[in-house]
Design a protein around this motif. Structure first.
Motif, PDB file in Angstrom:
ATOM      1  N   GLY A   1       0.801  -1.225   0.000  1.00 33.24           N
ATOM      2  CA  GLY A   1       0.000   0.000   0.000  1.00 33.24           C
ATOM      3  C   GLY A   1       0.830   1.269   0.000  1.00 33.24           C
ATOM      4  O   GLY A   1       0.482   2.259  -0.672  1.00 33.24           O
ATOM      5  N   ALA A   2       1.945   1.250   0.717  1.00 36.42           N
ATOM      6  CA  ALA A   2       2.787   2.451   0.792  1.00 36.42           C
ATOM      7  C   ALA A   2       3.566   2.700  -0.484  1.00 36.42           C
ATOM      8  O   ALA A   2       4.210   3.747  -0.637  1.00 36.42           O
ATOM      9  CB  ALA A   2       3.751   2.319   1.966  1.00 36.42           C
ATOM     10  N   ASP A   3       3.526   1.742  -1.426  1.00 39.32           N
ATOM     11  CA  ASP A   3       4.332   1.856  -2.641  1.00 39.32           C
ATOM     12  C   ASP A   3       3.552   2.453  -3.810  1.00 39.32           C
ATOM     13  O   ASP A   3       4.057   2.480  -4.940  1.00 39.32           O
ATOM     14  CB  ASP A   3       4.846   0.472  -3.067  1.00 39.32           C
ATOM     15  CG  ASP A   3       5.774  -0.151  -2.025  1.00 39.32           C
ATOM     16  OD1 ASP A   3       6.174   0.569  -1.099  1.00 39.32           O
ATOM     17  OD2 ASP A   3       6.085  -1.345  -2.159  1.00 39.32           O
ATOM     18  N   ALA A   4       2.329   2.922  -3.568  1.00 37.03           N
ATOM     19  CA  ALA A   4       1.478   3.385  -4.677  1.00 37.03           C
ATOM     20  C   ALA A   4       2.128   4.532  -5.447  1.00 37.03           C
ATOM     21  O   ALA A   4       2.133   4.535  -6.691  1.00 37.03           O
ATOM     22  CB  ALA A   4       0.120   3.802  -4.148  1.00 37.03           C
ATOM     23  N   ALA A   5       2.699   5.519  -4.734  1.00 35.64           N
ATOM     24  CA  ALA A   5       3.325   6.656  -5.415  1.00 35.64           C
ATOM     25  C   ALA A   5       4.540   6.201  -6.222  1.00 35.64           C
ATOM     26  O   ALA A   5       4.771   6.663  -7.346  1.00 35.64           O
ATOM     27  CB  ALA A   5       3.732   7.716  -4.392  1.00 35.64           C
ATOM     28  N   LEU A   6       5.308   5.298  -5.635  1.00 31.73           N
ATOM     29  CA  LEU A   6       6.470   4.772  -6.346  1.00 31.73           C
ATOM     30  C   LEU A   6       6.058   4.003  -7.598  1.00 31.73           C
ATOM     31  O   LEU A   6       6.746   4.034  -8.618  1.00 31.73           O
ATOM     32  CB  LEU A   6       7.266   3.833  -5.432  1.00 31.73           C
ATOM     33  CG  LEU A   6       8.394   4.453  -4.612  1.00 31.73           C
ATOM     34  CD1 LEU A   6       9.026   3.399  -3.738  1.00 31.73           C
ATOM     35  CD2 LEU A   6       9.440   5.066  -5.529  1.00 31.73           C
ATOM     36  N   ALA A   7       4.929   3.286  -7.509  1.00 37.11           N
ATOM     37  CA  ALA A   7       4.442   2.529  -8.658  1.00 37.11           C
ATOM     38  C   ALA A   7       4.171   3.459  -9.833  1.00 37.11           C
ATOM     39  O   ALA A   7       4.473   3.130 -10.991  1.00 37.11           O
ATOM     40  CB  ALA A   7       3.173   1.770  -8.276  1.00 37.11           C
ATOM     41  N   GLU A   8       3.611   4.638  -9.552  1.00 31.61           N
ATOM     42  CA  GLU A   8       3.361   5.619 -10.615  1.00 31.61           C
ATOM     43  C   GLU A   8       4.666   6.106 -11.226  1.00 31.61           C
ATOM     44  O   GLU A   8       4.774   6.295 -12.440  1.00 31.61           O
ATOM     45  CB  GLU A   8       2.559   6.797 -10.052  1.00 31.61           C
ATOM     46  CG  GLU A   8       1.143   6.420  -9.619  1.00 31.61           C
ATOM     47  CD  GLU A   8       0.384   7.613  -9.061  1.00 31.61           C
ATOM     48  OE1 GLU A   8       0.922   8.739  -9.138  1.00 31.61           O
ATOM     49  OE2 GLU A   8      -0.730   7.421  -8.555  1.00 31.61           O
ATOM     50  N   GLU A   9       5.681   6.290 -10.380  1.00 31.02           N
ATOM     51  CA  GLU A   9       6.992   6.731 -10.878  1.00 31.02           C
ATOM     52  C   GLU A   9       7.625   5.649 -11.764  1.00 31.02           C
ATOM     53  O   GLU A   9       8.265   5.952 -12.774  1.00 31.02           O
ATOM     54  CB  GLU A   9       7.908   7.056  -9.702  1.00 31.02           C
ATOM     55  CG  GLU A   9       9.153   7.821 -10.112  1.00 31.02           C
ATOM     56  CD  GLU A   9       9.886   8.432  -8.919  1.00 31.02           C
ATOM     57  OE1 GLU A   9      11.046   8.809  -9.091  1.00 31.02           O
ATOM     58  OE2 GLU A   9       9.276   8.515  -7.830  1.00 31.02           O
TER      59      GLU A   9
END
Length: 622
Positions: free
Chosen positions: A331-339
């Motif tokens: 869940g905490a990786d959502a922003a990184l996934a977009e990157e």
């Protein structure tokens, strides 16, 4: 793919010209009194041929019927009795060899084959059986010698010889050679159209397309584009092939879109199994890229499909998928996934390593980094230089499942391992349910404590595998595996660490090899134990398999990728290349898989284990 499924004595698509059947036994040869029939040999002790069956039908017919029905042990007893009654008829030995082959008793089969006199049509049949037995038992160099011998047996046709070459290439998982054999077979078929039926010809064409897809060859795009798409079933088949091609090339989002297309193009309950496979792949891709909303959408669709099909067992399994836990992990990786989406699937390992380090080593970048390194012809498909800290010792560990008692096939497997890997030390361990025995006694207390509170037998085996490799080093395999190549070749180049990654960038545990006390293996083992003991995992995925191993290896790799393409002494195998080295999940006679645990943890045992570790000052902390 289950390797043993290819090992029938005469596979349907590779069946040689039938050998002449023995002449029917006369009434005097069989005897009118069954009680006077010769005794069955020790090889088939305890199996008796019923007296009534001999009176109802000939022993020969009964033996062949039993063999055809898959009752190889009973058939073997009958053929041994026939051989005792008619010692001059060597075809009874050939039938015995086939039965022993079907039972996985390869050493015995080769011994009996050596007793067959080399005369007439027996020469060609013995050649066929010897090749099949050597290939089945993994003695591939010896099988290759059989094909290379000259002169070849009289009556052997070029088409059959090329079929055997194809079998051998498949056993080696040498896909370029498989493609060459299929091309040769298709050419011979054009030259001899009367020797190949239309069904066999189509099968070879389908296998050629499959091989092109596995290789990811440029020609595969043209072959897929040329597939029929004039109706919905044909369109789905083409999309399924294209999906697998994209997955093998690391084009995850294309594969995911095609998976959804296959489901959308299937009305009602058509192709439930194929659609479930496609949607499950889409679901796994969404998880690997931290798209939890997409994962939830795919999971909901899978549940709807299975509920409508009334497949209660599959629905129960899917219903237990721990999406909540994966949400906690990813869940905490959502922003990184977009990157990562912005970087694209062709991002370099160096740029991904920098992103991984800059964000504290999250799960999503661990998978992305390993995907980048696991591409075909990647920088660590073989060690670029020897590991300066030491090499992997020549020690092979075979892990049994709890309660796994083996027949003679186990002896054959171990003997095969020794023949293929001379000079290696071979050890067998059993990941027992209790840690209060000598199977665990030499392993760290933290590992023993974590294993004691896991009900899942596979995860206990994972902990034992990592612990053995961390403490002693070597290569660890599940015991129903068969090495197809000398392990010295796998470790060549000075390997200090060998791991296996799937197309999603997640490390797997069918094979693990490392030098003793490798820091990456130690980190993975410690994370797995502490996660289990704190009760923070609910499945193999995040407890002992993909998450801890992938994160530990990525954390170890990332700092080293800033100034070099790969660390010294590391080898990363792609899962699709593993069958070149290893036959997995062999269907051994008498093997019964352990029953799956209803609950992953034993809550009371976990509390007790934590209490004991606290008293010893070794309890995991937050």
């Amino acid at each position: 793919m289950v390797w043993m499924s290819e090992l029938s004595p005469t596979p349907p698509d590779l069946a040689p010209t039938p050998a002449p059947a023995p002449a029917p036994a006369s009434a005097s040869a069989l005897g009118s009194d069954p009680s006077k029939a010769p005794a069955v040999s020790k090889a088939s002790a305890g199996i008796e041929v019923a007296a009534s069956s001999v009176s109802d039908q000939s022993l020969e017919a009964r033996a062949k019927a039993l063999s055809q029905d898959g009752k190889k042990a009973e058939a073997l007893a009958c053929f041994e009795q026939l051989a005792a009654q008619q010692p001059s008829n060597a075809w009874w030995l050939i039938w015995q060899v086939s039965c022993l082959h079907g039972l996985g008793r390869w050493s015995e089969a080769l011994t009996r084959l050596a007793q067959v006199p080399q005369q007439g049509s027996l020469v060609l049949e013995t050649w066929r059986k010897r090749f099949s037995l050597l290939r089945a038992s993994g003695q591939l160099p010896q099988a290759a010698l059989v094909l290379a011998q000259r002169p070849l047996p009289s009556g052997l046709q070029p088409l059959e010889l090329e079929q055997r070459q194809l079998e051998l290439a498949r056993s080696y998982r040498d896909q370029p050679r498989v493609l060459a054999c299929l091309d040769q077979l298709l050419q011979l078929s054009d030259e001899q159209p009367d020797r190949v039926n239309a069904e066999q010809l189509q099968r070879w064409r389908d296998q050629r397309l499959e091989t092109l897809v596995v290789l990811g060859a440029a020609e595969a795009d043209q072959a897929v584009a040329a597939m029929d798409a004039s109706n919905a079933p044909a369109r789905r088949e083409r999309n399924y092939t294209a999906m697998r091609l994209a997955l093998g090339r690391g084009q995850l989002q294309i594969a995911r879109q095609l998976a959804s297309t296959i489901d959308a193009d299937s009305p009602g309950l058509e192709l439930v199994s194929r659609r479930e496979q496609s949607l499950t792949l889409a679901y796994r891709i969404a998880l690997a890229t931290a798209d939890l909303c997409g994962a939830e959408t795919h999971l909901k669709r899978i549940r709807e499909l299975l509920a409508a099909s009334e497949d209660k067992e599959q629905l129960k399994r899917i219903g237990a998928e721990p999406l909540r836990q994966w949400r906690l992990e990813l869940g905490a990786d959502a922003a990184l996934a977009e990157e990562l989406v912005k970087l694209g699937e062709e991002a370099s390992a160096a740029s991904l390593a920098k992103l991984h380090l800059g964000n504290g080593g999250p799960t999503v970048t661990s998978f992305a980094l390993i995907r980048a390194l696991a591409k075909p012809q990647g920088p660590i498909t073989k060690p670029n230089q020897p590991d300066p800290e030491g090499l992997i010792p020549r020690r092979l560990w075979l892990l049994k499942a709890p309660g796994d008692s083996r027949p003679t096939s186990e002896q054959d497997l171990q003997q095969h391992c020794r023949l293929l890997n001379p000079g290696w030390l071979l050890d067998t361990r059993q990941a027992t349910a209790t840690t209060a025995d000598n199977q665990w006694a030499d392993l760290p207390k933290l590992v023993q404590a974590a294993a004691s509170c896991i009900n899942d037998h596979i995860s206990r085996g994972d902990l034992m595998a990592m612990a053995l490799i961390w403490r002693y080093g070597g290569v660890v395999l599940e015991a129903r595996s068969l090495t197809l190549q000398p392990l010295d070749l796998l470790l060549g180049g000075g390997a200090g660490l060998v791991v296996v990654a799937d197309a999603l960038g997640q490390l797997q545990l069918p094979l693990l090899a490392a030098r003793p006390r490798h820091p990456a293996i130690g980190a993975a083992l410690e994370r797995a134990c502490r996660t289990v003991l704190r009760g923070e995992a609910y499945s193999r995925w995040d407890a002992t398999r993909e998450v801890p191993l992938s994160k530990a290896i990525a954390n170890w790799l990332a700092p080293q990728l800033a100034d070099q393409p790969a660390p010294a002494g590391m080898r990363l195998l792609r899962a699709q290349d593993l069958p070149h080295w290893l036959g997995q999940n062999l269907e051994l006679p008498g093997y019964k898989a352990p029953t799956a645990a209803r609950l992953f943890f034993d809550a009371s045992q976990r509390i007790q284990a934590m209490k004991q570790l606290r008293e010893a000052g070794k309890a995991p902390t937050a």
